[in-house]
Motif scaffolding. Sequence first.
Motif, PDB file in Angstrom:
ATOM      1  N   GLU A 130      -7.975   5.924   2.870  1.00 12.40           N
ATOM      2  CA  GLU A 130      -8.624   4.676   3.121  1.00 12.40           C
ATOM      3  C   GLU A 130      -7.393   3.536   2.971  1.00 12.40           C
ATOM      4  O   GLU A 130      -7.855   2.499   3.411  1.00 12.40           O
ATOM      5  CB  GLU A 130      -9.477   4.495   1.823  1.00 12.40           C
ATOM      6  N   LEU A 131      -6.191   3.810   2.328  1.00 13.82           N
ATOM      7  CA  LEU A 131      -5.200   2.737   2.535  1.00 13.82           C
ATOM      8  C   LEU A 131      -4.826   2.828   4.017  1.00 13.82           C
ATOM      9  O   LEU A 131      -4.104   1.840   4.707  1.00 13.82           O
ATOM     10  CB  LEU A 131      -4.086   3.120   1.920  1.00 13.82           C
ATOM     11  N   VAL A 132      -4.821   3.942   4.770  1.00 10.83           N
ATOM     12  CA  VAL A 132      -4.158   4.115   6.017  1.00 10.83           C
ATOM     13  C   VAL A 132      -5.035   3.809   7.110  1.00 10.83           C
ATOM     14  O   VAL A 132      -4.911   2.984   8.085  1.00 10.83           O
ATOM     15  CB  VAL A 132      -3.972   5.563   6.373  1.00 10.83           C
ATOM     16  N   ALA A 189      -9.845  17.544  -7.076  1.00 11.15           N
ATOM     17  CA  ALA A 189      -8.522  16.604  -7.229  1.00 11.15           C
ATOM     18  C   ALA A 189      -7.847  16.313  -6.098  1.00 11.15           C
ATOM     19  O   ALA A 189      -7.514  15.107  -5.684  1.00 11.15           O
ATOM     20  CB  ALA A 189      -7.822  17.353  -8.374  1.00 11.15           C
ATOM     21  N   VAL A 190      -7.587  17.368  -5.114  1.00 13.54           N
ATOM     22  CA  VAL A 190      -6.872  17.102  -3.876  1.00 13.54           C
ATOM     23  C   VAL A 190      -7.735  15.992  -2.927  1.00 13.54           C
ATOM     24  O   VAL A 190      -7.106  15.126  -2.382  1.00 13.54           O
ATOM     25  CB  VAL A 190      -6.638  18.512  -2.966  1.00 13.54           C
ATOM     26  N   TRP A 191      -8.951  16.269  -3.001  1.00 21.02           N
ATOM     27  CA  TRP A 191      -9.744  15.020  -1.809  1.00 21.02           C
ATOM     28  C   TRP A 191      -9.650  13.869  -2.674  1.00 21.02           C
ATOM     29  O   TRP A 191      -9.492  12.956  -1.842  1.00 21.02           O
ATOM     30  CB  TRP A 191     -11.052  15.614  -1.793  1.00 21.02           C
ATOM     31  N   GLN A 192      -9.740  13.830  -3.835  1.00 19.26           N
ATOM     32  CA  GLN A 192      -9.460  12.336  -4.346  1.00 19.26           C
ATOM     33  C   GLN A 192      -8.497  11.715  -4.089  1.00 19.26           C
ATOM     34  O   GLN A 192      -8.375  10.477  -3.800  1.00 19.26           O
ATOM     35  CB  GLN A 192      -9.768  12.570  -5.968  1.00 19.26           C
ATOM     36  N   LEU A 193      -7.376  12.459  -4.166  1.00 22.06           N
ATOM     37  CA  LEU A 193      -6.012  11.833  -3.514  1.00 22.06           C
ATOM     38  C   LEU A 193      -5.851  11.273  -2.188  1.00 22.06           C
ATOM     39  O   LEU A 193      -5.586  10.593  -1.906  1.00 22.06           O
ATOM     40  CB  LEU A 193      -4.908  12.806  -4.083  1.00 22.06           C
ATOM     41  N   GLU A 199       2.590   6.860  -5.066  1.00 24.23           N
ATOM     42  CA  GLU A 199       2.182   7.328  -6.472  1.00 24.23           C
ATOM     43  C   GLU A 199       1.349   8.327  -6.237  1.00 24.23           C
ATOM     44  O   GLU A 199       1.137   9.307  -7.098  1.00 24.23           O
ATOM     45  CB  GLU A 199       1.359   6.164  -7.211  1.00 24.23           C
ATOM     46  N   LEU A 200       0.501   8.304  -5.250  1.00 20.99           N
ATOM     47  CA  LEU A 200      -0.357   9.414  -4.782  1.00 20.99           C
ATOM     48  C   LEU A 200       0.294  10.597  -4.625  1.00 20.99           C
ATOM     49  O   LEU A 200      -0.114  11.861  -4.814  1.00 20.99           O
ATOM     50  CB  LEU A 200      -1.493   9.013  -3.947  1.00 20.99           C
ATOM     51  N   LEU A 201       1.220  10.574  -4.120  1.00 23.57           N
ATOM     52  CA  LEU A 201       2.210  11.786  -3.499  1.00 23.57           C
ATOM     53  C   LEU A 201       2.758  12.290  -4.647  1.00 23.57           C
ATOM     54  O   LEU A 201       2.659  13.683  -4.890  1.00 23.57           O
ATOM     55  CB  LEU A 201       3.194  11.237  -2.581  1.00 23.57           C
ATOM     56  N   GLU A 202       2.968  11.524  -5.737  1.00 19.31           N
ATOM     57  CA  GLU A 202       3.567  12.157  -6.905  1.00 19.31           C
ATOM     58  C   GLU A 202       2.297  12.928  -7.750  1.00 19.31           C
ATOM     59  O   GLU A 202       2.746  13.817  -8.373  1.00 19.31           O
ATOM     60  CB  GLU A 202       4.090  11.069  -7.948  1.00 19.31           C
ATOM     61  N   ARG A 203       1.507  12.343  -7.728  1.00 17.99           N
ATOM     62  CA  ARG A 203       0.209  13.026  -8.439  1.00 17.99           C
ATOM     63  C   ARG A 203      -0.026  14.428  -7.595  1.00 17.99           C
ATOM     64  O   ARG A 203      -0.558  15.313  -8.197  1.00 17.99           O
ATOM     65  CB  ARG A 203      -1.007  12.159  -8.578  1.00 17.99           C
ATOM     66  N   ALA A 204       0.231  14.435  -6.294  1.00 16.05           N
ATOM     67  CA  ALA A 204      -0.017  15.457  -5.553  1.00 16.05           C
ATOM     68  C   ALA A 204       0.782  16.445  -5.810  1.00 16.05           C
ATOM     69  O   ALA A 204       0.508  17.817  -5.701  1.00 16.05           O
ATOM     70  CB  ALA A 204      -0.208  15.086  -4.022  1.00 16.05           C
ATOM     71  N   ALA A 205       2.127  16.041  -6.057  1.00 16.95           N
ATOM     72  CA  ALA A 205       3.238  17.053  -6.213  1.00 16.95           C
ATOM     73  C   ALA A 205       2.769  17.688  -7.606  1.00 16.95           C
ATOM     74  O   ALA A 205       3.200  18.891  -7.785  1.00 16.95           O
ATOM     75  CB  ALA A 205       4.573  16.274  -6.333  1.00 16.95           C
ATOM     76  N   THR A 206       2.168  17.049  -8.520  1.00 20.67           N
ATOM     77  CA  THR A 206       1.959  17.352  -9.923  1.00 20.67           C
ATOM     78  C   THR A 206       0.983  18.622  -9.642  1.00 20.67           C
ATOM     79  O   THR A 206       0.938  19.611 -10.475  1.00 20.67           O
ATOM     80  CB  THR A 206       1.477  16.334 -11.012  1.00 20.67           C
ATOM     81  N   ASP A 242       0.887  -1.351  -0.279  1.00 12.79           N
ATOM     82  CA  ASP A 242       0.010  -0.012  -0.014  1.00 12.79           C
ATOM     83  C   ASP A 242       0.789   1.055  -0.015  1.00 12.79           C
ATOM     84  O   ASP A 242       0.267   2.407  -0.541  1.00 12.79           O
ATOM     85  CB  ASP A 242      -0.903  -0.042   1.256  1.00 12.79           C
ATOM     86  N   ARG A 243       1.952   1.103   0.581  1.00 10.69           N
ATOM     87  CA  ARG A 243       2.989   2.431   0.605  1.00 10.69           C
ATOM     88  C   ARG A 243       3.338   2.710  -0.990  1.00 10.69           C
ATOM     89  O   ARG A 243       3.371   4.090  -1.206  1.00 10.69           O
ATOM     90  CB  ARG A 243       4.247   1.877   1.397  1.00 10.69           C
ATOM     91  N   ALA A 244       3.573   1.597  -1.647  1.00  9.78           N
ATOM     92  CA  ALA A 244       3.802   2.136  -3.314  1.00  9.78           C
ATOM     93  C   ALA A 244       2.780   2.772  -3.761  1.00  9.78           C
ATOM     94  O   ALA A 244       3.081   3.745  -4.482  1.00  9.78           O
ATOM     95  CB  ALA A 244       4.018   0.582  -4.011  1.00  9.78           C
ATOM     96  N   ARG A 245       1.450   2.392  -3.483  1.00  4.52           N
ATOM     97  CA  ARG A 245       0.457   2.976  -4.092  1.00  4.52           C
ATOM     98  C   ARG A 245       0.287   4.544  -3.264  1.00  4.52           C
ATOM     99  O   ARG A 245      -0.175   5.658  -4.296  1.00  4.52           O
ATOM    100  CB  ARG A 245      -1.055   2.554  -3.796  1.00  4.52           C
TER     101      ARG A 245
END
Length: 732
Positions: A309-311, A299-303, A276-283, A270-273
């Motif tokens: 939900e993984l936490v 968009a922020v809330w979706q990430l 990925e979300l952190l990279e999209r947030a950085a974008t 789940d950390r790997a996912r």
Amino acid sequence: MGLARLAALHGVATSYQPSAHRTLQVPDDTVVAVLAALGVDARTPEAVRTALEAHEAAAARRLLPATVVSWTGPDGPRPPPALAGLPAGTRLRVETEQGPAVEWETLSPGVSSPVSAPDDAPREEAPGPQTEDGVASPPAVSEGWGQLPLGVHRLGVRTPEGAADAATLVVAPARVPQPPGRTYGFMVQLYSLLSRRSWGMGDLGDLAELAAWSGRSLGVGFVQINPLHAAVPGTPTDPSPYRPSSRRFPDPVHLRVEDVPEYAHVPAADRARIDELLERAATLRDGVLNKGELIDRDAVWQLKKEALELVRPIPLGPGRRAAYCDFLAEQGTALEDHATWCALAEVYGPDWHAWPAELRDDPHSAAVERARNDLCDRVDLHCWLAWLTDSQLAAAQHTAREAGMPVGIVHDLAVGVHPGGADAWAQQSAYARGMSVGAPPDAFNSLGQDWGLPPWRPDVLAAAAYAPFRGLLRGLLRNAGALRIDHVMGLFRLWWVPEGREPTQGTYVRYDAEAMLAVLALEAHLAGASVIGEDLGTVEPGVRDVLAERGVSGTSVMWFERDWTGTGEPLPPEGWREHCLATATTHDLPSTAARLTGEDVALRHRLGLLTRPLEEERAEAAVEVAAWLSYLARLGLLPEGAGDEEGEIRAVYRFLLRTPARMIGIWLPDAVGDRRPQNLPGTWDQYPNWRLPVADAEGRPVTLEELAASPRLHDLIAAFRTRTAPPGARSC
């Protein structure tokens, strides 16, 4: 005449004054519609007569008003004037929130003697009758009444003839807590303050960072932010923080995901996912900061939602589990209802009016209970999110106080809620159906305003012992050093607009201001927080005096502070009130740079919002600015001379320092020369309201880290450091 009399009995205005020498009549059909929303039928003369007779019969049976307020004095709570007319021998019984009941018996009009009281209460003889101007005073027995604890209690009375009545009794401090000394602070819309760790909008981690830096390095005493109320989900979500789904609970979009303790224990897969979300947030963040993109809350809330939900599956430790259970118990049914609405909105959409009929009208119906059970995992998710957000709000306030801030975080209470949101669903009986809050026509808006927010019914609030209002305040004040109340005049009256009518066809509906202020003073006292009222615009005569008497600070904006009864010239600093938050601007007004340069007029012209020719508007604005700059120069506050924009902004804030205001608010975008308003009233999609980051004079977004290093910001703060910095403040 009958309709007017009936309206007056229910606090509904049949006329109003948009200005001192002008009175307008309210259309009869508006009065009838508003009375209907209050449960009173006034459609025909016969219905009016019936309603009047019913009201008068009920009033004749009452010995007390629905709510009685006992303000505290030096010797404790003072008996309310409402008790003065009770006959000798009347028994009074107060059932307190804390448990033990207290009883009295009146000896003669205006005098009471304790019959029973808490064990530690003295049992001395009551003094004789007291009169003032021939009117019996309220009971003056501090030995009994003075022992009552602060709180919302139940008062019962029974006369010797057997007549009985009961009322809500609010025992409240005479004033809300006051700001500790004189202080200054930043005002900012939190979403607009991005750091290098933000997920595309400012969050509670950024708030804590801002508080820690500005408190320790700049001697700042508070940070005032926009409402963090839960928004109505949608595509797109309404970005306005002043039209929320719930005012009672905060929005988890403000969470800093990495600061959730369980985040550190997410398994590798789940950390790997999440990475990925952190990279999209950085974008997202890079798009806002470097590519001119707008803040995209959805968009922020979706990430964040996917990451959270993984936490969530990570088990809480024993201490964290106990804290979560305590939060659930403290928030009770209100949180369960809010979380249920959130879960149902995921299935049926964000407007409960469009849900299946069996889920609409009663949040505790059998159908809703079945749905709650079916969706129990999602309901718990939303309870958990509310707890996490509350925890990070508490951490931000703790950080602010640890940084030396005497006030800390100043939260903001919006005037109402979205009609399709969680509060309107969970508290349906408390809101007036078919009504919307707004503002009547005035000098600034000849068409009036309709804000699309359903108003609370004053009669239902009173019948519920103000529990909805009290719960709302308690939830907001628990993590606040102070609370700003938007449109604080709404504690006295609100402009109701019937559905389908123009704002010009509304009317004022009055609330029990004494009861509302008593509940406010009580909850502020329990939280140890001060209160700021936004009292700009049309304010009924006497309202500011009453607010000041109860310790509620006002809001004074420099451009509006003029000698309106005389020359119209700028009001000298010594003429300002002491108990206020003094500012140069607000989120609804142009930034100081925009006003000084005329960019605000140019912007409204580009958007077609001017009501007069551009040159006429420009000329009037230029005259106003020139008058202020000339006055600032005469006071010696503009050594840089006119034409130096940075110097002029510094002069504005130097002027605010000359006033006796206890709190001085620095609009954070002013510190870097931002020329764009965060919100432009009168626009919807013509302007990116509530979606702009803090930017410099050229429109380049500025991060929190860049703000902390900004020479322009430090130059602006220098005057404050020498005039109001608390002992021990240091720079680094």
